[in-house]
Design an enzyme around this catalytic site. Structure first.
Site, short mmCIF file in Angstrom:
data_model
loop_
_atom_site.label_atom_id
_atom_site.label_comp_id
_atom_site.label_asym_id
_atom_site.label_seq_id
_atom_site.Cartn_x
_atom_site.Cartn_y
_atom_site.Cartn_z
N ASP A 185 -70.85 67.83 -26.65
CA ASP A 185 -71.85 68.91 -26.89
C ASP A 185 -71.67 69.99 -25.76
OD1 ASP A 185 -74.09 70.14 -27.83
OD2 ASP A 185 -75.38 69.30 -26.43
N ASP A 238 -78.47 75.62 -32.63
CA ASP A 238 -79.30 74.63 -33.02
C ASP A 238 -80.44 75.08 -34.04
OD1 ASP A 238 -78.22 72.92 -31.12
OD2 ASP A 238 -79.95 73.24 -29.48
#
Length: 679
Positions: A420, A470
């Site tokens: 990530d 996101d």
């Protein structure tokens, strides 16, 4: 006292009482005193009393102590129910914003634009807003910016406050539409639902579970398994190792008291894994930093108990916040105190026929502030000085530990890695090599917002790559995350999947406390349909044990999942947009097509279209097959209802609910005689 004087005194007293009562009827509510994140339907951050970056609100050199800072296109929606009288604010671009981009501020009430700032740029004089809201039920505050993916587009609703009738406060927009269930319950006889193709590398551990619905007990068998694999006939779990590369056709069978089902499974032993998109659960949108071993095990148990595993749901992925410090045999990241029996947990989940994933990052610290995959210290220590200032260490350090971490993951039996935070190509490449050399097949997912310019690198190096920011549980976020992916479609396929992020269904914690998704039932049907058409990873982000009947039904339609897991691995393409309807077309391995007819309305085209006003209606629509490139006759099937609709040529008439979908499967049809059904 005379009667006349007494009368006038009573009049004055009564007038004073009425005036006092009226004065008490309203109260001012600062927007920055509200849980403002819960009112946001945009994607970037929204913060009270600061800019969206957490700095002081400053416009043209003037400081403001109160207000709400927003970033890029921002959508704030409030339910007032006619209990507000006014909104006031001072609006403008923050001094730390980007100069060249214009921002436009709107106040919208019950579909009417009540204030339009016109284009404002950094350095413009802030504008004062005073808008009467008497009788307004739904209020929208919109900042529109053509951001083209850029960030740091800071603007402000400074000194923003609502005047409301005493005792009333703004609420979130109601989401009380009927949760209508379309998919019939599975039959008691067996149906095999696991993927029809599975890839593994030669000599690496193999784990495949035959997922089947139907009444238990059930027995499983397989004909043609390659040497090295064994099937547990009670559980349907296939394990072992295959040494020789090749494609092995295997007939798998499930049998119970009501009958039996068979399916051809192609086992491909070679360099490519992840021949279908992953399908499972990720813990971040469930528990965020509060994840622990107990919650992970509970999720695995619930995946089995709720029946999801019978429909092919496989992965139990632990996101950020599991990491402790470096150590062990490989000097690799070890679990923290929340995971006291990590290896035992992994073994337990594997015993259920499920797979396990974890999170890491190439940076020194993760998003949540835990240890990452690099360090400025040679031994990879994580001292208090780093932990005390975690945000300052969000960069790739001098010393990197991809090889050590990959070996540890393989030793634990990990099946999935989410890597990530602003991934660069060199970091992605190093971890890709480390995983391939670890001795275990580990699905490799990179996040967040992999740049499209490097898409060929992501295809070469990873098994999935995040195509955007996101996701949040709003129609705007879903639209940006999924309905804009047509340019990515040619790149996704077996071994490398376009990933629009986790699914926003059930109870989620996307920026606020655990709450039911703000998507309407219609939007949720669109969400699952489009992700399946896109051949996207299906990773739910809700506590599985909290699933209601509606959400469980959404997640267990085997014909929808079959579209996502189709072995051809093609992503749907946007083939037509007309009259507020998008048509997405996906070719399938058997020669049929999956088609989604989505009523997106005029979303994004007008200021009013960003909000839900409660008066939306269904749209009648005539699907012209030829316009979608489909010529000839087709047998149509309603996938959500699992119902055949007949044979059609040229057109198909239907009705699509607002932000809803009609999901069809089209099978080419050549009649022996001309007996086509017409709408």
């Amino acid at each position: 006292m005379s009667v006349t004087k007494r009368f006038w005194l009573l009049v004055v007293w009564g007038f004073s009482c009425v005036t006092a009562t009226n004065a008490q009827k309203t109260s001012a509510i600062w927007l920055d005193d509200l849980p403002i994140k819960s009112f946001s339907e945009g994607i970037p951050a929204v913060l009270p009393k600061t800019t969206a970056a957490g700095d002081s609100i400053v416009m043209r050199g003037q400081y403001f102590n109160r207000g709400v800072g927003v970033n890029a296109t921002s959508i704030l929606a409030f339910f007032l129910d006619g209990k507000a009288t006014e909104i006031t604010a001072t609006v403008g671009v923050d001094d730390k914003g980007i100069k060249e981009l214009p921002h436009t501020f709107y106040v919208i009430g019950d579909r009417k634009i009540l204030f339009d700032s016109g284009e404002m740029r950094l350095g413009d004089v802030p504008k004062n807003v005073t808008v009467k809201l008497n009788g307004i039920k739904r209020l929208g505050l919109l900042v529109k910016v053509d951001d083209a993916g850029r960030t740091k587009l800071y603007s402000n609703w400074a000194n923003a406050r609502l005047v409301m009738l005493a005792g009333h406060r703004p609420e979130n927009i109601p989401n009380s539409d009927e949760k209508y269930i379309l998919t019939p319950a599975p039959a008691p006889s067996p149906r095999i639902n696991s993927a029809a193709v599975f890839g593994a590398r030669p000599g690496n551990p193999f784990l495949y579970t035959i997922a089947a619905t139907g009444e238990r007990p059930m027995r499983f068998s397989a004909k043609g398994l390659p040497t090295g694999l064994l099937l547990d006939e009670k559980t349907g779990i296939i394990t072992g190792k295959v040494s020789l590369p090749g494609t092995y056709p295997v007939t798998i069978r499930a049998k119970n008291a009501h009958g039996e089902a068979t399916k051809l499974l192609k086992i491909k032993i070679g360099d490519t894994i992840a021949l279908t998109p992953p399908i499972g659960w990720n813990g971040w949108n469930s528990w965020a930093r509060n994840i622990d071993q107990e919650k992970v095990v509970a999720s695995a148990d619930a995946m089995v108990k709720m029946g999801l595993s019978q429909h092919g749901w496989t992965y139990i992925n632990i996101d950020d916040a599991w990491q402790g410090k470096r150590g062990g045999k490989f000097n690799a990241i070890q679990p923290n105190e929340k995971f006291p029996k990590f290896r035992e947990m992994v073994d337990y989940i594997h015993g259920l026929g499920l797979k396990v994933g974890v999170y890491s990052t190439p940076m020194i610290t993760s998003y949540a502030g835990y240890i990452g995959g690099s360090s400025d210290l040679e031994n990879g220590d994580f001292p208090d000085s780093i932990q005390a200032n975690k945000r300052a260490f969000r960069y790739v350090g001098k010393y990197r530990f991809e090889t050590q971490d990959a070996r540890q993951l393989a030793a634990w039996g990990i099946d999935y890695l989410k890597y990530d935070w602003r991934i660069d190509v060199p970091s992605a490449e190093r971890m890709s090599a480390a995983l391939k050399q670890s001795g275990r097949d580990i699905f490799y997912s990179i996040s967040n917002s992999a740049p499209f310019a490097n898409v060929n690198d992501w295809v070469r190096l990873t098994n999935s790559y995040r195509t955007g920011p996101d996701i949040r549980d709003s129609w705007n976020s879903l639209y940006v995350s999924a309905f804009t992916l047509d340019k990515w479609a040619p790149y996704g396929g077996p071994g490398h999947w376009n990933d629009p992020d986790m699914m926003i269904l059930g109870n989620v914690t996307t920026g606020t406390q655990l709450h039911p998704t703000r998507l309407t039932p219609d939007e949720q049907y669109s969400h699952v349909s489009l992700f399946s058409l896109l051949a996207a990873p299906l990773l739910i982000g809700c506590p599985i044990e909290q699933l209601d009947a509606f959400t469980l039904n959404l997640l267990t339609n085997d014909e929808v999942i079959e579209i996502d897991q189709d072995p051809l691995g093609k992503s749907a393409r946007l083939v037509l947009t007309e009259n507020g309807v998008q048509i997405w077309l996906k070719p399938l391995e058997d020669g049929s097509f999956a088609v989604g007819l989505f009523n997106v309305g005029d979303f994004g085209k007008t200021p009013e279209s960003y909000f839900r006003w409660g008066d939306e209606t269904a749209k009648p629509y005539t699907f012209d097959l030829a316009k979608a490139g489909l010529k000839g006759n087709y047998r149509l099937r309603d996938v959500w209802r699992q119902k055949d609709l007949g044979v059609f040529e040229r057109t198909f008439k239907t009705e699509i609910r607002h932000h809803g979908v009609v999901l069809l499967r089209l099978f080419p049809y050549t009649p022996k005689s001309v007996t086509t059904a017409r709408p």
